[in-house]
Design an enzyme around this catalytic site. Structure first.
Site, PDB file in Angstrom:
ATOM      1  N   ASN A 168      35.114  41.751  21.536  1.00  0.00           N
ATOM      2  CA  ASN A 168      34.623  40.718  20.605  1.00  0.00           C
ATOM      3  C   ASN A 168      33.133  40.433  20.807  1.00  0.00           C
ATOM      4  OD1 ASN A 168      34.503  39.210  22.922  1.00  0.00           O
ATOM      5  ND2 ASN A 168      35.989  37.665  22.287  1.00  0.00           N
TER       6      ASN A 168
ATOM      7  N   GLY B 175      30.557  40.949  26.234  1.00  0.00           N
ATOM      8  CA  GLY B 175      30.101  42.340  26.206  1.00  0.00           C
ATOM      9  C   GLY B 175      28.870  42.503  25.313  1.00  0.00           C
TER      10      GLY B 175
ATOM     11  N   ALA C  24      39.364  42.566  28.988  1.00  0.00           N
ATOM     12  CA  ALA C  24      38.809  41.414  28.259  1.00  0.00           C
ATOM     13  C   ALA C  24      39.353  40.114  28.830  1.00  0.00           C
ATOM     14  CB  ALA C  24      39.182  41.530  26.781  1.00  0.00           C
TER      15      ALA C  24
ATOM     16  N   ASN D 172      42.267  32.228  27.233  1.00  0.00           N
ATOM     17  CA  ASN D 172      41.771  33.609  27.062  1.00  0.00           C
ATOM     18  C   ASN D 172      42.606  34.602  27.854  1.00  0.00           C
ATOM     19  OD1 ASN D 172      39.734  32.767  25.440  1.00  0.00           O
ATOM     20  ND2 ASN D 172      38.111  32.976  26.950  1.00  0.00           N
TER      21      ASN D 172
ATOM     22  N   TYR E 247      40.978  30.600  37.547  1.00  0.00           N
ATOM     23  CA  TYR E 247      40.774  32.020  37.227  1.00  0.00           C
ATOM     24  C   TYR E 247      41.847  32.877  37.901  1.00  0.00           C
ATOM     25  CZ  TYR E 247      38.804  36.708  37.707  1.00  0.00           C
ATOM     26  OH  TYR E 247      38.643  38.062  37.729  1.00  0.00           O
TER      27      TYR E 247
ATOM     28  N   GLY F  38      35.925  26.278  44.722  1.00  0.00           N
ATOM     29  CA  GLY F  38      36.835  27.381  44.420  1.00  0.00           C
ATOM     30  C   GLY F  38      36.557  28.656  45.182  1.00  0.00           C
TER      31      GLY F  38
END
Ligand code: UDP
Length: 323
Positions: free
Chosen positions: A32, A36, A74, A92, A141, A278
């Site tokens: 998308n 990138g 992705a 996502n 994440y 984190g």
């Protein structure tokens, strides 16, 4: 083989696509272009601009290209950002990833190589981190990637989708053509090299009071080309497997900065900052399983070789992929 590389315009995806093409595979890149870059799409590959949030677009891409396998890069991949905006990571990396899996199943694509991460482990009970250690992420994440690995196990069991999941430790370095250009850049090595290039005044060092020999975090930096080669080997795997992927060595933040000073010969100023939320203190991989089962070997074992390749790329393309 014909491989659909989802996220193939990003850092890791672009270099995997390059190696696949070098080996004579046919590559279609689906990206998308939010993270990138169009210029990171190898000229030999076909390109489809599309977003994983759009299920129809993915299914159309699969129906049109009929790939033998998908490589899925992705994702949102920043620990620090995930601590501020967890929703982005779950949306996502899990919800949009599910669109991809359902499209794979609907169109009969039999296998997926998944970009996973050492962040699924959190601070480990012992080092190096092998696949028998219990995952217990300390940031959204890592949690999102772990959840997706679990989903992949169910899709294998229920739909027969074959998966190889590669838990990368710290991907770094460049090929001659493609390198690391994140906007904004949060990763250590490119940030240090930007100081060497004179694009930044200093490097911020996050945390100097960790329980490590020099007080800074230790990571296992793996050369991007070694990492890409593991994906190509993974295509040959006939069963579903989950592999850790690193060099088995660790370097502290201060060691990385010192190596960058030596390789670039430039002055690199440091400003010490508090810990970044984190960040586990030490992450070092055991890659014995992938060595044993897929015959993977690291060709670029040293931190110096990794930084040299990154420095060459940054010197050649000081503005990265900018026009
Ligand atoms: N780091 C740092 N300064 C930076 C970027 C990163 O001190 O500008 C530290 C970071 O806190 C971590 C290590 O370098 O301890 C590697 O961070 P990076 O973001 O490159 O990779 P991560 O391990 O988060 O995937």
């Amino acid at each position: 083989m014909k491989i659909l590389v989802v996220g193939g315009a990003g850092y890791i995806g672009s270099i995997c696509a390059e190696l696949l093409l070098d080996e004579g595979h046919e590559v279609v890149i689906f990206d998308n272009l939010t993270e990138g870059h169009r210029r990171a799409v190898d000229a030999r590959a076909a390109f489809i601009e599309g977003d994983l949030a759009n299920r129809q677009k993915i299914e159309a891409a699969f129906s049109k290209t009929r790939p033998d396998a998908v490589m899925h890069f992705a994702a949102s991949a920043l620990v620090g950002e995930s601590m501020r905006d967890p929703s982005k990571y779950f949306r996502n990396n899990i919800a949009n990833g599910l669109n991809l899996l359902d499209a794979l199943v609907a169109t009969g694509v039999p296998r997926i190589i998944f970009s996973s991460t050492c962040a699924i482990f959190g601070p480990p009970e012992r080092l190096p981190i092998d696949e028998t250690l219990p995952p217990s992420p300390i940031n959204p994440y890592g949690e999102s990637k772990l959840a997706f690995e679990k989903i992949l196990r169910w899709y294998d069991q229920i739909h027969g989708l074959k998966v190889v999941s590669l838990r990368y430790f710290n991907a770094a370095g460049a090929s001659a053509k493609f390198g690391e250009d994140h906007r904004p850049e949060t990763h250590l090595i490119p940030n240090v090299l930007k100081v060497a290039l004179g694009q930044k005044r200093h490097v911020e060092l996050f945390g100097t009071d960790y329980e490590t020999p020099d007080g800074t975090c230790i990571r296992d930096y793996i050369h991007i080309v070694d990492l890409a080669r593991a994906h190509i080997l993974a295509l040959k795997s006939t069963k579903s497997e989950f592999y850790n992927l690193g060099t088995g060595g660790g370097s502290s933040v201060r060691e990385v900065i010192a190596a960058c000073r030596e390789i670039t010969g430039r002055k690199i100023d440091i400003v010490e900052k508090p810990r970044r939320p984190g960040d586990p203190p030490r992450l070092i991989a055991s890659s014995e399983k992938i060595k044993r089962e897929l015959g993977w070997r690291s060709k670029f074992q040293s931190l110096g070789a990794i930084i040299e390749s990154a420095w060459k790329w940054h010197e050649k393309f000081p503005d990265g992929y900018a026009d």
